[in-house]
Motif scaffolding. Structure first.
Motif, PDB file in Angstrom:
ATOM      1  N   LEU A 221      -5.113 -62.956  22.188  1.00  0.00           N
ATOM      2  CA  LEU A 221      -4.756 -63.310  20.812  1.00  0.00           C
ATOM      3  C   LEU A 221      -4.488 -62.055  19.985  1.00  0.00           C
ATOM      4  O   LEU A 221      -3.527 -62.017  19.199  1.00  0.00           O
ATOM      5  N   GLN A 222      -5.310 -61.036  20.173  1.00  0.00           N
ATOM      6  CA  GLN A 222      -5.078 -59.774  19.464  1.00  0.00           C
ATOM      7  C   GLN A 222      -3.737 -59.159  19.856  1.00  0.00           C
ATOM      8  O   GLN A 222      -2.971 -58.701  19.000  1.00  0.00           O
ATOM      9  N   LEU A 223      -3.445 -59.158  21.152  1.00  0.00           N
ATOM     10  CA  LEU A 223      -2.181 -58.601  21.632  1.00  0.00           C
ATOM     11  C   LEU A 223      -0.975 -59.384  21.108  1.00  0.00           C
ATOM     12  O   LEU A 223       0.104 -58.822  20.921  1.00  0.00           O
ATOM     13  N   ALA A 224      -1.190 -60.671  20.859  1.00  0.00           N
ATOM     14  CA  ALA A 224      -0.109 -61.510  20.346  1.00  0.00           C
ATOM     15  C   ALA A 224       0.088 -61.354  18.843  1.00  0.00           C
ATOM     16  O   ALA A 224       1.029 -61.908  18.273  1.00  0.00           O
ATOM     17  N   GLY A 225      -0.812 -60.615  18.185  1.00  0.00           N
ATOM     18  CA  GLY A 225      -0.674 -60.379  16.753  1.00  0.00           C
ATOM     19  C   GLY A 225      -1.515 -61.288  15.892  1.00  0.00           C
ATOM     20  O   GLY A 225      -1.163 -61.565  14.743  1.00  0.00           O
ATOM     21  N   CYS A 226      -2.637 -61.744  16.412  1.00  0.00           N
ATOM     22  CA  CYS A 226      -3.507 -62.660  15.661  1.00  0.00           C
ATOM     23  C   CYS A 226      -4.751 -61.949  15.130  1.00  0.00           C
ATOM     24  O   CYS A 226      -5.444 -61.259  15.875  1.00  0.00           O
ATOM     25  N   GLU A 227      -5.013 -62.153  13.849  1.00  0.00           N
ATOM     26  CA  GLU A 227      -6.322 -61.833  13.300  1.00  0.00           C
ATOM     27  C   GLU A 227      -7.237 -62.996  13.670  1.00  0.00           C
ATOM     28  O   GLU A 227      -6.855 -64.171  13.509  1.00  0.00           O
ATOM     29  N   GLU A 313       4.142 -69.915  21.436  1.00  0.00           N
ATOM     30  CA  GLU A 313       4.683 -69.863  20.074  1.00  0.00           C
ATOM     31  C   GLU A 313       4.886 -68.418  19.625  1.00  0.00           C
ATOM     32  O   GLU A 313       5.858 -68.100  18.918  1.00  0.00           O
ATOM     33  N   MET A 314       4.003 -67.530  20.057  1.00  0.00           N
ATOM     34  CA  MET A 314       4.090 -66.109  19.692  1.00  0.00           C
ATOM     35  C   MET A 314       4.950 -65.313  20.677  1.00  0.00           C
ATOM     36  O   MET A 314       4.987 -64.087  20.640  1.00  0.00           O
ATOM     37  N   GLU A 315       5.618 -66.033  21.584  1.00  0.00           N
ATOM     38  CA  GLU A 315       6.564 -65.455  22.557  1.00  0.00           C
ATOM     39  C   GLU A 315       5.899 -64.443  23.489  1.00  0.00           C
ATOM     40  O   GLU A 315       6.492 -63.441  23.892  1.00  0.00           O
ATOM     41  N   PHE A 316       4.669 -64.751  23.870  1.00  0.00           N
ATOM     42  CA  PHE A 316       3.953 -63.892  24.810  1.00  0.00           C
ATOM     43  C   PHE A 316       4.632 -63.885  26.180  1.00  0.00           C
ATOM     44  O   PHE A 316       4.520 -62.921  26.934  1.00  0.00           O
TER      45      PHE A 316
END
Length: 454
Positions: A221-227, A313-316
């Motif tokens: 989640l962090q790598l995908a840009g999530c706080e 959704e975050m295009e991982f």
């Protein structure tokens, strides 16, 4: 064995509480039959099909039959996988009917003293209390690390257990220490640009026995840009209670979780266990008759999303990850697929990894036989279903089986051990597999940089 008085009370409760409109929605068309593992594995017995079980519930409501041991046995034989629901042309919510029927029977039947004590310990004394879950896991850790496990195996003490339980002991993960379980984050910043603010539902088993998978989930989640916000007030999702006839306890756990998450101002509440996610996403149904909680439950369920869904959704899947060449197959978590409607996303993530040859197994969407504690309380049927599943795995020639639920993961590991494939095949949770790909890709990049600068 139920008494006459108990059967009369159960029948009355069926008439008062069962949703007769939902029972009548079943057209007896039979579309559910090919999807039901217990119907197939029982030799096509109608009483072990969704249609047959609904007919039994309706007959009890109408007073045509008594809610005797045969009715209870039929309901208990059901995995609760809910594979019947997506194929039902009438949209019958079979899972809701099953939970209500089981709750009525459980609450109006006097169990033997030993069973009452076990149920009280598990449902009331253990799962709602994370500190106790950690303590039990720490004891398991001591057993694994102290040499006691090796001694027990060497002396053959496990041979007194049924064979599948003795094998299950072999496939338990190496659990974290007491200190590791108590040193958990409550907030994590994204790596790079912040794109979403999410909350993470840690679960009870997932944040103890499977803590490594939770850590991998948060890292992705962090790598995908999530706080990420991890509220300390959260508790067990209540799935085990809801599926086992302890509905009131499930409701109390639901209220505690809603309170823990509702003021966080997040885009999503992320889960990484199909069984937990499916129960969380139906809190609105669980609390629909409670005027104080119904709308709050709806707001909560609207934010539930599986880890694979948010990663897509975050295009991982466009990160260009790679792994050493291997054949991979995917075993659906029943509840993730049938309740949360998440089946495409895990496959897309796996297929996006260079070096992975993805092979779809036949009946990947059929239950593996784990189903919460089903493999403990219904071992014969569970192992029969697992044997069929492993036949399909072997046909793919996969070296890695990926799944998305802790129960499924342990069941597939159990199947690997039973088939003597542990030297060649492994089972892994999808987030652990994805993190492997991240680390392998990073190492590959570092090696390339060193070559250029070397």
């Amino acid at each position: 064995m139920t008494t006459v008085k108990e059967r009369e009370k159960i029948q009355q409760q069926f008439q008062e509480r069962m949703n007769e409109d939902e029972l009548l929605n079943c057209m007896r068309c039979g579309f559910c039959l090919p999807t039901c593992p217990t119907y197939i594995e029982s030799g096509f017995q109608e009483s072990h099909s969704p249609r047959g079980r609904i007919a039994l519930m309706k007959a009890v409501v109408d007073g045509l039959i008594e809610p005797d041991e045969d009715v209870e046995r039929s309901l208990n034989m059901c995995l609760g996988c809910r594979a019947c629901e997506p194929v039902c042309p009438s949209g019958v919510r079979y899972g809701h009917l099953l939970e209500e029927a089981r709750d009525i029977i459980a609450q109006n039947k006097k169990h033997p003293l030993f069973v009452r004590i076990i149920r009280k310990m598990v449902f009331n004394g253990l799962f709602p209390h994370q500190n106790r879950m950690r303590m039990l896991t720490a004891l398991l850790g001591f057993y694994q690390r102290s040499g006691l496990q090796s001694l027990v195996r060497r002396l053959g003490i496990l041979n007194i257990l049924p064979k599948h339980l003795a094998t299950m002991e072999k496939v338990l993960p190496n659990v974290p220490t007491w200190k590791e379980m108590n040193d958990r984050p409550q907030h994590l910043a994204p790596e790079g640009t912040k794109k979403r603010r999410v909350a993470f539902f840690t679960g009870c088993l997932m944040d103890t026995m499977f803590m490594e998978t939770n850590d991998a989930t948060m890292k992705l989640l962090q790598l995908a840009g999530c706080e990420i916000v991890i509220p300390p007030g959260q508790t067990c999702c209540g799935a085990l209670h809801g599926h086992s006839g302890e509905k009131n306890d499930a409701k109390e756990l639901a209220k505690r979780n809603i309170e823990a998450f509702e003021q966080l101002n997040v885009d999503y509440i992320i889960t990484n266990a199909g069984g937990c996610g499916a129960f969380l996403i139906e809190y609105d149904h669980l609390l629909k008759d409670d005027p104080h909680w119904a709308e709050r439950a709806k707001a909560f369920t609207a934010k539930i999303k599986d880890i694979s869904a948010i990663l897509v959704e975050m295009e991982f899947h466009k990160k260009g990850l790679s792994l050493p060449e291997q054949i991979v197959t995917y075993q659906d978590s029943c509840h993730l697929r049938n309740v949360m409607k998440t089946a495409h996303e895990p496959r897309l993530l796996l297929q996006s990894i260079e070096g992975v040859e993805f092979r779809e197994m036949k009946d990947a969407d059929r239950c593996c036989g784990s189903a919460g504690i089903y493999n403990i309380v219904q071992p014969d049927m569970s192992m029969q279903i697992l044997d069929y599943k492993m036949e399909q795995v072997k046909k793919t020639k996969a070296t890695t089986i990926v799944t998305a639920n802790p129960g499924c993961l342990l069941q597939m590991k159990l199947g690997i051990e039973r088939e003597g494939l542990s030297e060649h095949v492994r089972a892994v949770h999808i987030v652990d597999f994805l993190l492997e790909a991240v680390k392998a890709s990073q190492q590959q990049t570092n090696n390339q940089i060193q070559k250029k600068t070397g």
